[in-house]
Design a protein around this motif. Sequence first.
Motif, mmCIF file in Angstrom:
data_model
loop_
_atom_site.group_PDB
_atom_site.id
_atom_site.type_symbol
_atom_site.label_atom_id
_atom_site.label_comp_id
_atom_site.label_asym_id
_atom_site.label_seq_id
_atom_site.Cartn_x
_atom_site.Cartn_y
_atom_site.Cartn_z
ATOM 1 N N ARG A 94 20.587 -56.718 2.850
ATOM 2 C CA ARG A 94 20.086 -55.660 3.711
ATOM 3 C C ARG A 94 20.853 -54.378 3.402
ATOM 4 N NH1 ARG A 94 17.749 -56.854 9.065
ATOM 5 N NH2 ARG A 94 16.885 -54.881 9.642
ATOM 6 N N LEU A 95 20.121 -53.306 3.202
ATOM 7 C CA LEU A 95 20.702 -52.005 2.906
ATOM 8 C C LEU A 95 20.297 -51.058 4.021
ATOM 9 C CD1 LEU A 95 22.059 -50.119 0.759
ATOM 10 C CD2 LEU A 95 19.755 -49.634 -0.010
ATOM 11 N N SER A 96 21.292 -50.412 4.631
ATOM 12 C CA SER A 96 21.003 -49.515 5.740
ATOM 13 C C SER A 96 21.801 -48.230 5.575
ATOM 14 C CB SER A 96 21.371 -50.204 7.055
ATOM 15 O OG SER A 96 21.077 -49.369 8.132
ATOM 16 N N GLN A 97 21.117 -47.103 5.644
ATOM 17 C CA GLN A 97 21.747 -45.790 5.574
ATOM 18 C C GLN A 97 21.183 -44.952 6.716
ATOM 19 O OE1 GLN A 97 23.948 -44.214 3.113
ATOM 20 N NE2 GLN A 97 24.431 -46.369 2.865
ATOM 21 N N LYS A 98 22.069 -44.315 7.452
ATOM 22 C CA LYS A 98 21.635 -43.512 8.600
ATOM 23 C C LYS A 98 22.050 -42.060 8.419
ATOM 24 C CE LYS A 98 22.113 -47.401 11.708
ATOM 25 N NZ LYS A 98 22.799 -47.973 12.835
ATOM 26 N N ASN A 99 21.352 -41.207 9.128
ATOM 27 C CA ASN A 99 21.678 -39.787 9.202
ATOM 28 C C ASN A 99 21.648 -39.103 7.835
ATOM 29 O OD1 ASN A 99 22.184 -37.602 10.828
ATOM 30 N ND2 ASN A 99 24.392 -37.819 10.732
ATOM 31 N N LEU A 100 20.642 -39.418 7.028
ATOM 32 C CA LEU A 100 20.507 -38.815 5.703
ATOM 33 C C LEU A 100 19.688 -37.536 5.770
ATOM 34 C CD1 LEU A 100 19.531 -41.998 3.643
ATOM 35 C CD2 LEU A 100 21.729 -40.837 3.604
ATOM 36 N N SER A 101 20.050 -36.593 4.965
ATOM 37 C CA SER A 101 19.202 -35.426 4.784
ATOM 38 C C SER A 101 18.154 -35.788 3.724
ATOM 39 C CB SER A 101 20.029 -34.227 4.307
ATOM 40 O OG SER A 101 20.510 -34.469 3.001
ATOM 41 N N TYR A 102 17.186 -34.922 3.549
ATOM 42 C CA TYR A 102 16.158 -35.173 2.536
ATOM 43 C C TYR A 102 16.784 -35.286 1.148
ATOM 44 C CZ TYR A 102 11.891 -34.596 -0.163
ATOM 45 O OH TYR A 102 10.862 -34.770 -1.042
ATOM 46 N N ARG A 103 17.712 -34.417 0.843
ATOM 47 C CA ARG A 103 18.383 -34.424 -0.465
ATOM 48 C C ARG A 103 19.180 -35.718 -0.659
ATOM 49 N NH1 ARG A 103 18.775 -30.863 -4.023
ATOM 50 N NH2 ARG A 103 20.429 -30.658 -5.539
ATOM 51 N N GLU A 104 19.884 -36.170 0.386
ATOM 52 C CA GLU A 104 20.651 -37.416 0.299
ATOM 53 C C GLU A 104 19.721 -38.616 0.118
ATOM 54 O OE1 GLU A 104 24.466 -36.178 3.093
ATOM 55 O OE2 GLU A 104 22.612 -36.874 4.038
ATOM 56 N N LEU A 105 18.559 -38.566 0.745
ATOM 57 C CA LEU A 105 17.570 -39.625 0.568
ATOM 58 C C LEU A 105 17.096 -39.689 -0.876
ATOM 59 C CD1 LEU A 105 15.660 -41.804 1.682
ATOM 60 C CD2 LEU A 105 14.053 -39.973 2.224
ATOM 61 N N ARG A 106 16.824 -38.531 -1.462
ATOM 62 C CA ARG A 106 16.403 -38.486 -2.869
ATOM 63 C C ARG A 106 17.478 -39.068 -3.779
ATOM 64 N NH1 ARG A 106 15.327 -33.218 -5.016
ATOM 65 N NH2 ARG A 106 14.885 -34.426 -6.874
ATOM 66 N N LEU A 107 18.734 -38.725 -3.531
ATOM 67 C CA LEU A 107 19.829 -39.258 -4.346
ATOM 68 C C LEU A 107 19.940 -40.772 -4.205
ATOM 69 C CD1 LEU A 107 22.554 -36.531 -3.730
ATOM 70 C CD2 LEU A 107 21.294 -36.945 -5.843
ATOM 71 N N LEU A 108 19.766 -41.278 -2.999
ATOM 72 C CA LEU A 108 19.806 -42.721 -2.769
ATOM 73 C C LEU A 108 18.688 -43.413 -3.538
ATOM 74 C CD1 LEU A 108 20.886 -45.214 -1.239
ATOM 75 C CD2 LEU A 108 19.259 -44.639 0.585
ATOM 76 N N ILE A 109 17.490 -42.856 -3.490
ATOM 77 C CA ILE A 109 16.341 -43.446 -4.196
ATOM 78 C C ILE A 109 16.576 -43.427 -5.697
ATOM 79 C CG2 ILE A 109 13.891 -43.144 -4.725
ATOM 80 C CD1 ILE A 109 13.574 -42.214 -1.784
ATOM 81 N N GLU A 110 17.118 -42.331 -6.214
ATOM 82 C CA GLU A 110 17.401 -42.258 -7.634
ATOM 83 C C GLU A 110 18.405 -43.330 -8.055
ATOM 84 O OE1 GLU A 110 18.668 -38.229 -8.301
ATOM 85 O OE2 GLU A 110 16.636 -37.435 -7.981
ATOM 86 N N LYS A 111 19.412 -43.574 -7.228
ATOM 87 C CA LYS A 111 20.402 -44.610 -7.534
ATOM 88 C C LYS A 111 19.775 -46.000 -7.487
ATOM 89 C CE LYS A 111 24.353 -41.976 -5.870
ATOM 90 N NZ LYS A 111 25.334 -41.838 -4.785
ATOM 91 N N LEU A 112 18.882 -46.219 -6.531
ATOM 92 C CA LEU A 112 18.230 -47.526 -6.399
ATOM 93 C C LEU A 112 17.248 -47.779 -7.549
ATOM 94 C CD1 LEU A 112 17.600 -47.672 -2.571
ATOM 95 C CD2 LEU A 112 19.272 -48.990 -3.874
#
Length: 116
Positions: A94-112
């Motif tokens: 299970r992977l959980s990330q909270k309180n992300l900005s749009y830019r942080e979300l994009r970076l997370l997706i790129e890493k995944l």
Amino acid sequence: MYSNEDLERFYFQYQTEALPSGESVQSFCKRNNVPYNIFSKWYKDIRKRIVEVSVDGRPSSESSPDSSVPDAPPPQSPAALRIMVDIAMSNGLRLSQKNLSYRELRLLIEKLEVLC
């Protein structure tokens, strides 16, 4: 006894593995040794809290691979938009990330994406 989290993971597993192939919930429960009556009661209690999610701003399949993804979401108050991501995989991870900005979300997706 099955916890709410266990049944939530099981439901996600059913959605990703069995539903696309047309397998019934009963046979999936039997195959995974989960009592159907317990799962059914949990689902009846929780189904009103399950909401469908739609994604805005997703690139269309017709767009060329060279097209860039915008750095910002559609116009809104930038300080007000915060994102929570919760990913449950069929193997129990299970992977959980909270309180992300749009830019942080994009970076997370790129890493995944690299892991895929």
